[in-house]
Structures are given as structure tokens and as C-alpha cells.
Scaffold this active site. Structure first.
Site, mmCIF file in Angstrom:
data_model
loop_
_atom_site.group_PDB
_atom_site.id
_atom_site.type_symbol
_atom_site.label_atom_id
_atom_site.label_comp_id
_atom_site.label_asym_id
_atom_site.label_seq_id
_atom_site.Cartn_x
_atom_site.Cartn_y
_atom_site.Cartn_z
ATOM 1 N N ARG A 1 0.835 -1.188 0.000
ATOM 2 C CA ARG A 1 0.000 0.000 0.000
ATOM 3 C C ARG A 1 0.873 1.243 0.000
ATOM 4 O O ARG A 1 2.031 1.217 0.421
ATOM 5 C CB ARG A 1 -0.916 0.013 1.229
ATOM 6 C CG ARG A 1 -1.806 -1.225 1.361
ATOM 7 C CD ARG A 1 -2.585 -1.188 2.672
ATOM 8 N NE ARG A 1 -3.473 -2.340 2.814
ATOM 9 C CZ ARG A 1 -3.145 -3.469 3.441
ATOM 10 N NH1 ARG A 1 -1.925 -3.595 3.980
ATOM 11 N NH2 ARG A 1 -3.989 -4.473 3.532
ATOM 12 N N LYS B 1 -1.597 -2.790 8.075
ATOM 13 C CA LYS B 1 -2.732 -2.405 8.909
ATOM 14 C C LYS B 1 -2.709 -3.179 10.223
ATOM 15 O O LYS B 1 -2.382 -4.357 10.262
ATOM 16 C CB LYS B 1 -4.044 -2.681 8.164
ATOM 17 C CG LYS B 1 -4.273 -1.758 6.967
ATOM 18 C CD LYS B 1 -5.632 -2.011 6.349
ATOM 19 C CE LYS B 1 -5.912 -1.028 5.206
ATOM 20 N NZ LYS B 1 -7.229 -1.257 4.594
ATOM 21 N N HIS C 1 -2.948 2.410 -5.750
ATOM 22 C CA HIS C 1 -3.680 1.160 -5.521
ATOM 23 C C HIS C 1 -3.867 0.391 -6.818
ATOM 24 O O HIS C 1 -4.045 -0.825 -6.804
ATOM 25 C CB HIS C 1 -5.024 1.442 -4.860
ATOM 26 C CG HIS C 1 -5.291 0.579 -3.672
ATOM 27 N ND1 HIS C 1 -4.529 0.611 -2.530
ATOM 28 C CD2 HIS C 1 -6.237 -0.375 -3.455
ATOM 29 C CE1 HIS C 1 -4.992 -0.270 -1.659
ATOM 30 N NE2 HIS C 1 -6.021 -0.887 -2.195
ATOM 31 N N ARG D 1 -1.120 -1.957 -6.973
ATOM 32 C CA ARG D 1 -1.369 -3.076 -6.050
ATOM 33 C C ARG D 1 -2.335 -4.069 -6.675
ATOM 34 O O ARG D 1 -2.117 -5.279 -6.654
ATOM 35 C CB ARG D 1 -1.925 -2.527 -4.734
ATOM 36 C CG ARG D 1 -2.303 -3.569 -3.673
ATOM 37 C CD ARG D 1 -2.649 -2.825 -2.383
ATOM 38 N NE ARG D 1 -3.321 -3.652 -1.398
ATOM 39 C CZ ARG D 1 -2.700 -4.422 -0.513
ATOM 40 N NH1 ARG D 1 -1.383 -4.492 -0.515
ATOM 41 N NH2 ARG D 1 -3.386 -5.116 0.377
ATOM 42 N N HIS E 1 -3.554 -9.293 3.445
ATOM 43 C CA HIS E 1 -4.982 -9.375 3.732
ATOM 44 C C HIS E 1 -5.229 -10.300 4.919
ATOM 45 O O HIS E 1 -4.670 -11.387 4.981
ATOM 46 C CB HIS E 1 -5.747 -9.923 2.518
ATOM 47 C CG HIS E 1 -5.844 -8.959 1.384
ATOM 48 N ND1 HIS E 1 -6.058 -9.352 0.080
ATOM 49 C CD2 HIS E 1 -5.772 -7.605 1.349
ATOM 50 C CE1 HIS E 1 -6.104 -8.284 -0.692
ATOM 51 N NE2 HIS E 1 -5.929 -7.228 0.054
ATOM 52 N N TYR F 1 -9.536 -10.647 -6.719
ATOM 53 C CA TYR F 1 -8.604 -10.632 -7.836
ATOM 54 C C TYR F 1 -8.781 -11.856 -8.735
ATOM 55 O O TYR F 1 -8.447 -11.805 -9.909
ATOM 56 C CB TYR F 1 -7.170 -10.544 -7.315
ATOM 57 C CG TYR F 1 -6.936 -9.279 -6.535
ATOM 58 C CD1 TYR F 1 -6.847 -8.052 -7.177
ATOM 59 C CD2 TYR F 1 -6.840 -9.297 -5.158
ATOM 60 C CE1 TYR F 1 -6.656 -6.883 -6.464
ATOM 61 C CE2 TYR F 1 -6.650 -8.135 -4.430
ATOM 62 C CZ TYR F 1 -6.560 -6.933 -5.094
ATOM 63 O OH TYR F 1 -6.385 -5.775 -4.380
#
Length: 288
Positions: A139, A163, A234, A237, A260, A269
Site C-alpha cells: 500500500r 494495517k 492502488h 497493487r 490481507h 482478484y
């Protein structure tokens, strides 16, 4: 959220804005104390925003904000019952992310290489940032937060703090390694200052690069392509994830690379890849 859940400053600001909107709406309805807040007000608050055309993803986040806020108020004994227990959020749109074709990535890299040939430090930095974004799928905030020590050039891996302060190790290829090495040898020393610290990527004045600066660089490159609607870092990404899956990478491996927490997030995806496969089928098969 910041202290216990390790949410980013951007997320905290968004949730605070949501709470201000909720309480402002409640006050307009005549609610004078937090204990008077009821499920009906919460539903009407979301309904009013839905009618104004707010995106479903934003509505879903605002519903989550309301639940988090009233849950916190209950734990702090500011209210006797939680009015948001039965508050339901609209499902997020399952839109496919913008993805660049490999030929478009190649053209973008060619432009970066041409600019970097002049040897300007910012041109070297931009090439290294874009190569690393596409090579690792990290990110933009993760890229801006990288320190030099996060690089392992011998193993060609990167330590990333994502995150929730979750740490992961991500591999990258030779082109990214060459671009980053070029930046560290010829670009970074030209702009580094006493205030730079260990930051890997720097701005013109030697401070750690800001995510907004990275977005501006990538958006300019995407606009220069002229044949894509993809915008922002993004998109790189999304493209990295899709190209990995198109090339036969395991879904769980891609999940680990992207950071994730849920495999369901990564599975979008696969939809992109299937969509491409369907288009190719319709164009090529005589009885499609």
C-alpha cells in the site's frame, strides 16, 4: 481505535467525522443526551445519506462507526443499552478494481527509465517507488513508512508494517532491486538532510516522502499512458495481485504478500482474472 486497535491516523479521522455527522443528525432530531439515541435515529441517519447518493462502501463504514461508538459508550457506562446492536449496513459493491495490462506497466517503466537516465534524484526516486509498488503490491502508506533497514537486498525481501501494525515479509524482483539500489547510491545522498532519519524514500527537502506525493507521481504516470481509467498507487497493487494470479501464483501466497487478513478479500482478484478469461473467450471462440 488508535491505541488499542492500532488504526491509522486516516482511519481515525474518518471515524471521528462519521461520529460528528451522526451526533449532528441526532441533535437536529431533538436528541439532547447520548442515552436518548435510538435505533430509529441511526437508521434515518444512514437513510438520509443513502438518498443523497453516498457510496455503499461509505455507508457500510458509517454503520460500522455507529456500532463501534455506541459499543464503546455502553462499555464506558455512558448509555444503558446499545441502540446499534440491530443496525445493519448495506453490502459493499463488489466492483472489480482497475487493473493495468502488462504492456501498460512496461510502457510506464520505459518512461521512468528515460527520466532516470538523466540522473536527477527525484527521477531515480520515482522509478524506485513505482518499481517497488508494482513488485510487492504494498500500500502507498506502507511504502511511505519504509526505512532503509526494512530492505534485505541480498534476499530481495522487504519488511512491511501493514494495517493493525501487522508485520510481513514481501519478496521483490531484480528490476525493483536495481532501481532501489540506484536511488540509494545516486539519488538519496543528493537530498538527504539531518532530518531525514532512516526513511527510505525522501521528498525534495529531505523529509520522509508523503503518501500524497507518491499518489501525485503515480497519477501523472497513469494519465500519461492515455489508455487506462486506473488511478492512484492502488492500481499498481491491484495489478500486481492480478498478474501474480494470472501467472499461476497460489491464492494464499498472494494473500500473504498483500497482507490481507481474510482470504475473501484476496479472492476479488480471481474475479478479475476470470473476467479477462471470459472476454478472451468471447472474442476468440466461434460459438461464444
Amino acid at each position: 481505535m488508535e491505541g488499542e486497535r492500532a488504526r491509522s491516523a486516516h482511519t481515525v479521522r474518518a471515524y471521528l467525522a462519521d461520529v460528528e455527522s451522526l451526533l449532528g443528525f441526532a441533535v437536529a432530531e431533538g436528541v439532547q443526551e447520548l442515552g436518548q439515541l435510538q435505533l430509529g435515529s441511526l437508521r434515518r441517519w444512514l437513510g438520509a445519506q443513502s438518498e443523497s447518493g453516498m457510496a455503499r462502501a461509505t455507508l457500510a463504514r458509517r454503520a460500522a462507526t455507529a456500532r463501534s461508538f455506541t459499543g464503546w459508550a455502553l462499555r464506558e457506562e455512558l448509555i444503558g443499552t446499545d441502540p446499534a446492536v440491530r443496525l445493519q449496513a448495506p453490502k459493499r459493491d463488489k466492483s472489480l478494481p482497475g487493473v493495468l495490462q502488462q504492456q501498460q506497466i512496461a510502457r510506464m517503466v520505459d518512461d521512468l527509465n528515460t527520466a532516470a537516465a538523466d540522473g536527477g534524484p527525484m527521477a531515480l526516486r520515482n522509478r524506485a517507488m513505482v518499481e517497488l509498488l508494482y513488485a510487492t503490491g504494498i500500500r502507498v502508506g506502507e511504502l511511505a513508512g519504509l526505512d532503509i533497514d526494512d530492505l534485505d537486498p541480498d534476499r530481495r525481501t522487504l519488511r512491511v508494517v501493514g494495517k493493525g501494525n501487522k508485520e510481513r515479509t514481501v519478496p521483490f524482483g531484480v528490476p525493483a532491486a536495481v532501481a532501489v539500489d540506484d536511488w540509494l547510491r545516486r539519488g538519496r545522498p543528493a537530498v538527504v538532510t539531518a532530518a531525514s532519519g532512516p526513511a527510505l524514500f525522501l521528498g525534495v527537502r529531505g523529509n520522509r516522502v508523503d503518501p500524497r506525493q507518491v499518489r501525485a507521481v503515480v497519477n501523472k504516470l497513469l494519465q500519461a499512458l492515455g489508455d487506462t481509467s486506473a488511478t492512484g498507487p492502488h492500481a499498481l497493487r491491484h495489478s500486481a495481485a492480478t498478474h501474480l494470479l494470472d501467472g499461476g501464483a497460489d491464492l494464499r501466497a498472494v494473500q500473504e504478500i498483500l497482507g490481507h487478513s481474510s482470504l475473501a478479500t484476496t479472492q476479488i482478484y480471481t474475479h478479475v482474472s476470470v473476467d479477462r478469461l471470459r472476454k478472451s473467450y468471447q472474442q476468440a471462440h466461434p460459438r461464444a
